[in-house]
Design a protein around this motif. Structure first.
Motif, PDB file in Angstrom:
ATOM      1  N   ARG A  14      -1.288  51.835   5.687  1.00  0.00           N
ATOM      2  CA  ARG A  14      -0.381  51.484   4.594  1.00  0.00           C
ATOM      3  C   ARG A  14       1.065  51.790   4.939  1.00  0.00           C
ATOM      4  O   ARG A  14       1.979  51.071   4.554  1.00  0.00           O
ATOM      5  N   GLU A  15       1.249  52.863   5.678  1.00  0.00           N
ATOM      6  CA  GLU A  15       2.627  53.206   6.052  1.00  0.00           C
ATOM      7  C   GLU A  15       3.232  52.165   6.989  1.00  0.00           C
ATOM      8  O   GLU A  15       4.425  51.883   6.930  1.00  0.00           O
ATOM      9  N   GLN A  16       2.384  51.599   7.844  1.00  0.00           N
ATOM     10  CA  GLN A  16       2.867  50.534   8.728  1.00  0.00           C
ATOM     11  C   GLN A  16       3.328  49.326   7.919  1.00  0.00           C
ATOM     12  O   GLN A  16       4.404  48.775   8.148  1.00  0.00           O
ATOM     13  N   ILE A  17       2.477  48.914   6.980  1.00  0.00           N
ATOM     14  CA  ILE A  17       2.819  47.783   6.117  1.00  0.00           C
ATOM     15  C   ILE A  17       4.069  48.103   5.309  1.00  0.00           C
ATOM     16  O   ILE A  17       4.981  47.276   5.173  1.00  0.00           O
ATOM     17  N   LEU A  18       4.117  49.327   4.820  1.00  0.00           N
ATOM     18  CA  LEU A  18       5.258  49.752   3.998  1.00  0.00           C
ATOM     19  C   LEU A  18       6.563  49.603   4.782  1.00  0.00           C
ATOM     20  O   LEU A  18       7.573  49.136   4.250  1.00  0.00           O
ATOM     21  N   ALA A  19       6.523  50.000   6.055  1.00  0.00           N
ATOM     22  CA  ALA A  19       7.723  49.891   6.891  1.00  0.00           C
ATOM     23  C   ALA A  19       8.167  48.439   6.993  1.00  0.00           C
ATOM     24  O   ALA A  19       9.356  48.129   6.888  1.00  0.00           O
ATOM     25  N   GLU A  20       7.189  47.530   7.151  1.00  0.00           N
ATOM     26  CA  GLU A  20       7.531  46.113   7.272  1.00  0.00           C
ATOM     27  C   GLU A  20       8.061  45.546   5.959  1.00  0.00           C
ATOM     28  O   GLU A  20       9.009  44.772   5.945  1.00  0.00           O
ATOM     29  N   VAL A  21       7.419  45.963   4.872  1.00  0.00           N
ATOM     30  CA  VAL A  21       7.873  45.495   3.552  1.00  0.00           C
ATOM     31  C   VAL A  21       9.294  45.978   3.294  1.00  0.00           C
ATOM     32  O   VAL A  21      10.147  45.215   2.839  1.00  0.00           O
ATOM     33  N   SER A  22       9.552  47.249   3.633  1.00  0.00           N
ATOM     34  CA  SER A  22      10.894  47.799   3.411  1.00  0.00           C
ATOM     35  C   SER A  22      11.935  47.015   4.195  1.00  0.00           C
ATOM     36  O   SER A  22      13.029  46.748   3.705  1.00  0.00           O
ATOM     37  N   GLN A  23      11.563  46.657   5.420  1.00  0.00           N
ATOM     38  CA  GLN A  23      12.487  45.893   6.255  1.00  0.00           C
ATOM     39  C   GLN A  23      12.776  44.518   5.638  1.00  0.00           C
ATOM     40  O   GLN A  23      13.924  44.101   5.531  1.00  0.00           O
ATOM     41  N   GLU A  24      11.692  43.838   5.239  1.00  0.00           N
ATOM     42  CA  GLU A  24      11.834  42.530   4.590  1.00  0.00           C
ATOM     43  C   GLU A  24      12.714  42.653   3.345  1.00  0.00           C
ATOM     44  O   GLU A  24      13.615  41.860   3.114  1.00  0.00           O
TER      45      GLU A  24
END
Ligand code: ZN
Length: 239
Positions: free
Chosen positions: A177-187
């Protein structure tokens, strides 16, 4: 909690457009599987006619409205409406996807789940559980003590339950989830930047328009004044 997440981790997911899939996932989570295909229709477009959406998703207009109202409640979509003069003056709604808000909600959800998983881990780490290897029964320490550390079903001596494996599995879920979170934050960062710039542009344009209007008004007033003065002078000369 797990179903929507499995979808995100589908390998196909990453091959396709990241943003569209993130949005699709959040929309499906909120509105259910009937909403599948909705994001593809709304993405990068504005004011989609709801009848067109219904037709393309092969749903009734009421089903589509139910989905869109649910999403609107969360701020993921917004609408404008126009009276349909041809069909007895009913309103037709035109829908737009709110990219920034949608990603923001998705981010919130991920953060919430991470928090949840962390709590589960700390519970598992702090409390001792006992289990019976015959019936798989699980007891808290108090309950185990109450039954003198024997199984209330079969009388077998209870074992201390090993939570290391479970904790490890939960930790893995957090990492994902943290990996996805990092990508979402970037987007999300990119989207917010874009929206900010658009807002600045809009404000500047509005200011320019107001200034132009003010100038026109001023010129008009100046002209009226000049006219008035000229008139007065004329009258004075006559005297
Ligand atoms: Zn037992």
């Amino acid at each position: 909690m797990v179903t929507w997440f499995r979808k995100v981790f589908n390998p196909i997911f990453f091959r396709q457009n990241m943003q569209v899939n993130l949005l699709n996932t959040i929309v499906l989570t909120i509105a259910g599987s009937q909403a599948d295909g909705l994001v593809d229709m709304l993405y990068n477009k504005k004011n989609m006619n709801e009848f067109l959406i219904a037709k393309k998703l092969k749903l009734t207009i009421n089903q589509v409205r139910n989905i869109l109202y649910k999403l609107a409640d969360e701020g993921l979509v917004s609408f404008t409406r126009k009276k349909d003069t041809k069909k007895g003056g009913w309103y037709i709604y035109y829908w737009t996807l709110n990219l920034g808000k949608s990603l923001f909600r998705f981010k919130e959800r991920l953060e919430h789940e991470i928090e949840n998983l962390k709590n589960q881990i700390s519970t598992k780490k702090s409390a001792t559980f006992f289990s019976c290897k015959h019936c798989g029964l699980e007891l808290t320490q108090e309950n185990a003590l109450l039954h003198d550390y024997t199984c209330p079903e079969c009388g077998e001596a209870l074992d201390i339950k090993e939570t290391t494996v479970e904790v490890h599995a939960l930790e893995k879920e957090i990492v994902k989830r943290e990996q996805i979170l990092a990508e979402v934050s970037q987007e999300l960062g990119g989207v917010i930047d874009k929206e900010d710039k658009a807002r600045v542009r809009k404000t500047k344009a509005e200011l320019k328009k107001k200034k132009a209007e003010r100038d026109v008004r001023r010129k008009k007033v100046a002209k009226e004044k000049a006219k008035l003065l000229k008139g007065k002078k004329g009258k004075k000369k006559k005297k």
